[in-house]
Enzyme design. Structure first.
Site, PDB file in Angstrom:
ATOM      1  N   HIS A  55      13.172 -54.199  51.698  1.00 24.77           N
ATOM      2  CA  HIS A  55      11.850 -54.270  53.000  1.00 24.77           C
ATOM      3  C   HIS A  55      10.671 -53.847  52.597  1.00 24.77           C
ATOM      4  O   HIS A  55      10.032 -53.669  51.706  1.00 24.77           O
ATOM      5  CB  HIS A  55      11.811 -52.381  52.859  1.00 24.77           C
TER       6      HIS A  55
ATOM      7  N   HIS B  48       7.336 -56.377  54.558  1.00 24.18           N
ATOM      8  CA  HIS B  48       6.225 -57.053  55.281  1.00 24.18           C
ATOM      9  C   HIS B  48       5.675 -58.163  54.743  1.00 24.18           C
ATOM     10  O   HIS B  48       4.546 -57.861  54.070  1.00 24.18           O
ATOM     11  CB  HIS B  48       5.739 -56.515  56.313  1.00 24.18           C
TER      12      HIS B  48
ATOM     13  N   HIS C 201      13.943 -51.277  61.913  1.00 18.57           N
ATOM     14  CA  HIS C 201      13.155 -49.953  61.985  1.00 18.57           C
ATOM     15  C   HIS C 201      13.351 -48.107  61.953  1.00 18.57           C
ATOM     16  O   HIS C 201      13.700 -48.593  63.603  1.00 18.57           O
ATOM     17  CB  HIS C 201      11.922 -50.021  61.883  1.00 18.57           C
TER      18      HIS C 201
ATOM     19  N   GLU D 189      12.138 -43.573  60.989  1.00 17.18           N
ATOM     20  CA  GLU D 189      10.149 -43.533  60.325  1.00 17.18           C
ATOM     21  C   GLU D 189       9.581 -42.690  60.432  1.00 17.18           C
ATOM     22  O   GLU D 189       9.635 -41.361  59.748  1.00 17.18           O
ATOM     23  CB  GLU D 189       9.727 -44.883  60.091  1.00 17.18           C
TER      24      GLU D 189
ATOM     25  N   ASP E 224       7.822 -52.232  51.725  1.00 23.05           N
ATOM     26  CA  ASP E 224       6.791 -51.889  52.855  1.00 23.05           C
ATOM     27  C   ASP E 224       6.093 -53.291  52.846  1.00 23.05           C
ATOM     28  O   ASP E 224       5.862 -54.439  53.498  1.00 23.05           O
ATOM     29  CB  ASP E 224       6.951 -50.241  53.525  1.00 23.05           C
ATOM     30  N   ASP E 225       4.460 -52.692  52.540  1.00 21.41           N
ATOM     31  CA  ASP E 225       3.400 -53.245  53.095  1.00 21.41           C
ATOM     32  C   ASP E 225       2.782 -52.735  51.767  1.00 21.41           C
ATOM     33  O   ASP E 225       1.190 -52.019  51.601  1.00 21.41           O
ATOM     34  CB  ASP E 225       3.221 -52.664  54.347  1.00 21.41           C
TER      35      ASP E 225
HETATM   36  N1  ADE Z   1       5.618 -53.195  60.447  1.00 19.84           N
HETATM   37  C1  ADE Z   1       4.738 -53.494  58.739  1.00 19.84           C
HETATM   38  N2  ADE Z   1       5.494 -52.282  58.650  1.00 19.84           N
HETATM   39  C2  ADE Z   1       5.265 -51.098  59.252  1.00 19.84           C
HETATM   40  C3  ADE Z   1       6.012 -49.850  58.540  1.00 19.84           C
HETATM   41  N3  ADE Z   1       6.166 -49.081  58.103  1.00 19.84           N
HETATM   42  N4  ADE Z   1       6.963 -49.394  59.614  1.00 19.84           N
HETATM   43  C4  ADE Z   1       7.103 -50.520  61.168  1.00 19.84           C
HETATM   44  N5  ADE Z   1       6.353 -51.563  61.106  1.00 19.84           N
HETATM   45  C5  ADE Z   1       5.921 -52.167  60.741  1.00 19.84           C
HETATM   46 ZN    ZN Z   2       8.419 -51.255  57.310  1.00 16.88          ZN
END
Ligand code: ADE
Ligand code: ZN
Length: 334
Positions: free
Chosen positions: A9, A11, A189, A192, A270-271
């Site tokens: 996971h 991005h 997703h 969340e 994630d990011d």
């Molecule tokens: N795009 C990038 N990070 C995300 C996240 N945590 N949830 C949904 N979309 C995303």
């Molecule tokens: Zn994500």
């Protein structure tokens, strides 16, 4: 040596570190609205998912050429490798780039410059997952899939991301059916910020094989029982949950209870440029704050390879799993 793991996971646009953002802005003649990297980092205080997404989409303006996407992915792969990532399944958001006049070929071929040489350069195998933006229309998602068709030798699956609440999965039934017909794997997703019903809907209507996040499944015991029974993997992102205030603090994260319930959890970043850490940082944080034992960490690493889309190379999966079983934890981990 860090614990070997797969990142499921991630991005790629969320790996854009402030230093690289400013370097790419300079290279492309773009003026950013922050004076320097420190001022940009100051903006990384998020109230929720949307406040993060606003900055995430804004900063993408610096990504314009194939080389920009190649540099972004190569920087991620180097960092990931240093934290024990042996396999990475990487999301990208083509609609966010198409909307800025950057075409699909630039994005995919640029990413591929880095991904195609990743095993030799970084010792990291990779897969690419195209995400549809759920706050855009289903018709736009279908158009995006059609634009991606010439690049399907480079793309393993499809996902669904961006603002969740108010954008339930069922609207994307048709594009997920089309993706399945093209032989693509399916994730989304769900749960969340959105309710557990979105997880159930994504499983039933979109036919997803993994749930990205899935955190809010804990509110629905019947759903938990289903996820346990069917061994549906969840790609949890603990540091992301703290930064986006999905949980109050890391100490409140339900990961230990989810593992105790028998859910097939994985830990991901994630990011990472925005949320304070890469995959290994997330493992370290849950170990330190949630007191996970070495055997629990090994379970998370094992799950990451079992849940990865390595059906086309079972030998490679088996070699990764053997590395996980042979791993010896240092004295700091009980
Ligand atoms: N795009 C990038 N990070 C995300 C996240 N945590 N949830 C949904 N979309 C995303
Ligand atoms: Zn994500």
């Amino acid at each position: 040596m860090p614990l070997p793991k797969a990142e499921l996971h991630l991005h790629i646009e969320g790996t854009l570190e402030p230093e690289l953002a400013f370097a790419l802005a300079a290279r492309n003649g773009i003026t950013l609205p922050w004076t320097d990297t420190e001022a940009l980092r100051e903006a990384y205080r998020f109230q929720d998912l949307q406040s993060f997404l606003d900055l995430y989409y804004e900063l993408m303006a610096v990504l314009r050429t194939e080389q920009d996407f190649a540099d972004l992915a190569d920087a991620y792969l180097a960092r990931a490798a240093a934290q024990g990532v042996r396999h990475a399944e990487i999301f990208f958001d083509p609609q966010a780039h198409l909307a800025r006049g950057v075409d699909m070929a630039t994005v995919v071929e640029g990413l591929w410059r880095a991904l195609g040489t990743s095993r030799e350069r970084h010792g990291v195998s990779t897969r690419l997952i195209l995400c549809f933006l759920r706050d855009e229309s289903a018709a736009s998602a279908l158009d995006t899939l059609r634009l991606a068709e010439p690049f399907l030798d480079r793309i393993t699956g499809v996902g669904l991301d961006s603002a969740e609440v108010g954008h339930p999965p069922a609207a994307f039934r048709e594009v997920y059916e089309a993706a399945a017909a093209l032989g693509l794997r399916r994730v989304a997703h769900a749960g969340e910020e959105g309710p557990p019903e979105y997880i159930t809907e994504a499983l039933d209507v979109l036919g997803i094989e993994r749930v990205d996040h899935g955190l809010r499944c804990v509110e629905d015991p019947e759903l938990v029982a289903r996820l346990v029974r069917d061994r549906v993997p969840l790609t949890l992102c603990p540091l992301s949950n703290v930064r986006l205030r999905t949980v109050d603090t890391l100490a409140d994260h339900p990961l230990p209870a989810m593992l105790d319930a028998g859910l097939m959890c994985t830990v991901n970043s994630d990011d990472p440029a925005y949320f304070g850490g890469y995959a290994g940082d997330n493992f370290d944080a849950v170990q330190a704050t949630l007191g996970l034992t070495g055997e629990r960490l090994r379970e998370l690493a094992r799950n990451s390879f079992l849940a990865s889309f390595l059906e086309d190379d079972e030998e490679l999966r088996a070699s990764y799993l053997a590395e996980v079983e042979a791993y010896e934890f240092g004295a700091a981990v009980s």
